[in-house]
Design an enzyme around this catalytic site. Structure first.
Site, PDB file in Angstrom:
ATOM      1  N   GLY A 335       0.845  -1.189   0.000  1.00 53.77           N
ATOM      2  CA  GLY A 335       0.000   0.000   0.000  1.00 53.77           C
ATOM      3  C   GLY A 335       0.877   1.235   0.000  1.00 53.77           C
ATOM      4  O   GLY A 335       1.063   1.890   1.016  1.00 53.77           O
ATOM      5  N   SER A 336       1.483   1.554  -1.155  1.00 55.20           N
ATOM      6  CA  SER A 336       2.459   2.642  -1.229  1.00 55.20           C
ATOM      7  C   SER A 336       1.740   3.980  -1.278  1.00 55.20           C
ATOM      8  O   SER A 336       1.584   4.584  -2.333  1.00 55.20           O
ATOM      9  CB  SER A 336       3.352   2.447  -2.453  1.00 55.20           C
ATOM     10  N   THR A 337       1.321   4.415  -0.124  1.00 56.24           N
ATOM     11  CA  THR A 337       0.464   5.587   0.012  1.00 56.24           C
ATOM     12  C   THR A 337       0.857   6.308   1.285  1.00 56.24           C
ATOM     13  O   THR A 337       1.316   5.688   2.234  1.00 56.24           O
ATOM     14  CB  THR A 337      -1.015   5.142   0.112  1.00 56.24           C
ATOM     15  N   THR A 338       0.674   7.627   1.325  1.00 60.48           N
ATOM     16  CA  THR A 338       0.928   8.353   2.565  1.00 60.48           C
ATOM     17  C   THR A 338      -0.165   9.389   2.765  1.00 60.48           C
ATOM     18  O   THR A 338      -0.875   9.755   1.822  1.00 60.48           O
ATOM     19  CB  THR A 338       2.333   8.985   2.566  1.00 60.48           C
TER      20      THR A 338
END
Length: 518
Positions: A335-338
């Site tokens: 989940g490459s999210t910020t």
């Protein structure tokens, strides 16, 4: 803290939060702070977000107006089919468990980040854009020290980050991937930010940088100059739903995350949660069933219908409890999210979630910007790769969220974590509002996630918890040995009953908080 608190920023990195705090202390508002923070994140959290990706900003103004800025990625206007482009799998090692992602020039969708930040700034910002870039420019030129979470994400994504020489210059300048405690520099990205502040978004979408992008992509991508020039930010009305006498604002369709959170809360509102002690087998069983029903509802009613104009009313207006469970889709372990949450002293609230996917491995030459791989994200392409409709906004699980109490921001939050975004936000909302935990405890409390007849649980003090759970659908439980980024990264800010502001960065993803003071 000395002095009166005038604002708070929660984010995925201390320097991301610090950038927003600096804008508040410069006289900016929550929206200035959110923009400056995400620009900083493109440096210090560059494996998670990028100007080559996209996102969403949910804004609630002091004047009680609300906006959802949708600047997520767009499919190309011509679909050439998977075989016609540079599109290939790459395997990543999650500490013994391997997972395949799809990257390459053919995985790139039209990025919306630059257009979105400028659109939000034009409508809601107070400070000049050239001021908003200052922290990110400083981090890029002067360097920043990698923390534990940088180390983890860089190590995990190394096969993607180092696909090209441009990536190796930044992430592995001495031949090996940079690790915790080492310093990283991105001077070319500082130059890009200064050009954007000088020339505006047209430089990115219709100007010199567009030429660099298209020349570097060649025939290996479906993207054209028209795709870039035609990109538009969508300013939508947020989805509004009631929960326990409070207004929930979140990301509306065509994104799926917000409406699924609203659906799950609608189910939970039927229950008196005081009868389900937090952490008990009964509470875990209830929340697992709610997550399972939400997944079932997504498959049966949402997938393929998110662009229908009346989907909110149809989806949230009826009782779906009798629907049958199907087989769920792929789970993205990273989940490459910020996410960034901001409250200011004037009553403005900003909730901004952004992502670059895992990244395509392709960098815009001379910029330090890696472009997204959204066309290669399996959970964004439920019908299969290269089955997307041309020229359409991709759906997303990102769900920036604000809860209002009498039209005043009470809780501002969001998360990274792909399909775990909605379960993480759901649990923090209930921990804080239903179980009345302080925000830090609400974020830090153990979480669960149900997906594909598999229940993952963080460590709990309840002995033999798995033996106490009963499922009639074949669900298998896994008890993790420690808290993990798999369960999302909820960064939130809130107003307390005493009228003060508080913020929490999720320790699962090295989150941080910064307060602005008078």
């Amino acid at each position: 803290m000395a002095g009166k608190t005038t604002g708070v920023v929660a984010a995925g990195h201390a320097q991301t939060a610090e950038a927003g705090k600096c804008m508040l202390e410069e006289g900016g508002n929550a929206f200035d702070a959110a923009i400056a923070s995400v620009l900083a994140a493109c440096v210090v959290e560059s494996s998670l977000t990028s100007l080559g990706g996209g996102g969403f900003l949910l804004a609630q103004t002091a004047a009680k107006k609300s906006y959802l800025f949708d600047f997520f990625c767009q499919t190309p206007q011509v679909n050439p089919g998977e075989k016609a482009v540079d599109f290939y799998p790459v395997a990543l090692n999650f500490g013994g468990a391997w997972q395949t992602f799809h990257i390459g020039k053919g995985a790139i969708a039209v990025p919306g980040m630059v257009a979105g930040l400028f659109a939000a700034h034009r409508k809601l910002g107070q400070l000049p854009f050239k001021v908003l870039i200052e922290p990110a420019v400083a981090y890029a030129r002067q360097g920043f020290t990698l923390n534990r979470f940088n180390d983890f994400t860089n190590g995990l994504l190394e096969p993607i980050l180092t696909q090209q020489e441009e990536g190796r210059k930044f992430y592995a300048p001495q031949g090996k991937i940079l690790r915790q405690g080492e310093k990283a520099y991105l001077p070319q990205f500082a130059d890009v930010l200064e050009q954007l502040a000088r020339h505006g978004p047209d430089w990115f979408y219709r100007g010199e940088l567009t030429e660099w992008v298209l020349e570097s992509l060649g025939e290996a991508s479906a993207l054209t100059a028209k795709d870039w020039a035609d990109y538009q930010v969508e300013i939508r009305l947020p989805l509004r739903a009631q929960y326990r006498q409070r207004q929930l604002l979140t990301n509306p369709p065509p994104s799926a995350g917000g409406i699924l959170i609203a659906f799950a809360l609608q189910l939970l509102e039927k229950y008196d949660l005081s009868q389900y002690p937090l952490g008990s087998a009964a509470q875990i069983q209830l929340f697992s069933q709610v997550m399972a029903l939400s997944n079932q509802a997504r498959r049966q009613y949402l997938d393929g219908n998110l662009h229908c104009g009346d989907i909110e009313a149809k989806f949230l207006g009826g009782d779906r409890l009798a629907s049958e469970l199907g087989q769920s889709k792929f789970i993205n372990k990273l989940g490459s999210t910020t996410h960034i949450s901001v409250l200011d002293g004037e009553g403005n609230a900003a909730s901004l979630t952004s992502s670059n996917g895992e990244g395509s491995g392709h960098f815009i030459p001379g910029t330090g910007i890696m472009l997204n791989n959204m066309l290669g994200e399996e959970d964004l392409n439920p019908q299969g790769f290269y089955q997307w409709p041309p020229g359409q906004r991709l759906s997303s699980m990102m769900a920036p969220t604000i809860l209002l109490d009498q039209e005043q921001p009470r809780l501002v939050l969001g998360s990274g974590g792909s399909n775990r975004i909605r379960s993480a936000i759901l649990q923090v909302v209930c921990h804080h509002l239903d179980y009345q935990l302080p925000l830090a405890e609400a974020v830090g409390r153990e979480r669960i996630h149900w997906e594909a007849h598999k229940l993952d649980l963080e460590p709990t003090s309840v002995a033999d918890i798995l033996a106490q759970l009963r499922f009639d659908d074949g669900t298998q439980g896994t008890l993790w040995t420690e808290q993990n980024m798999f369960f999302g990264g909820v960064h939130g800010v809130a107003t307390t009953t005493a009228g003060t502001m508080e913020g929490v960065g999720d320790p699962r993803r090295s989150g941080a908080v910064a307060y602005s003071l008078e």
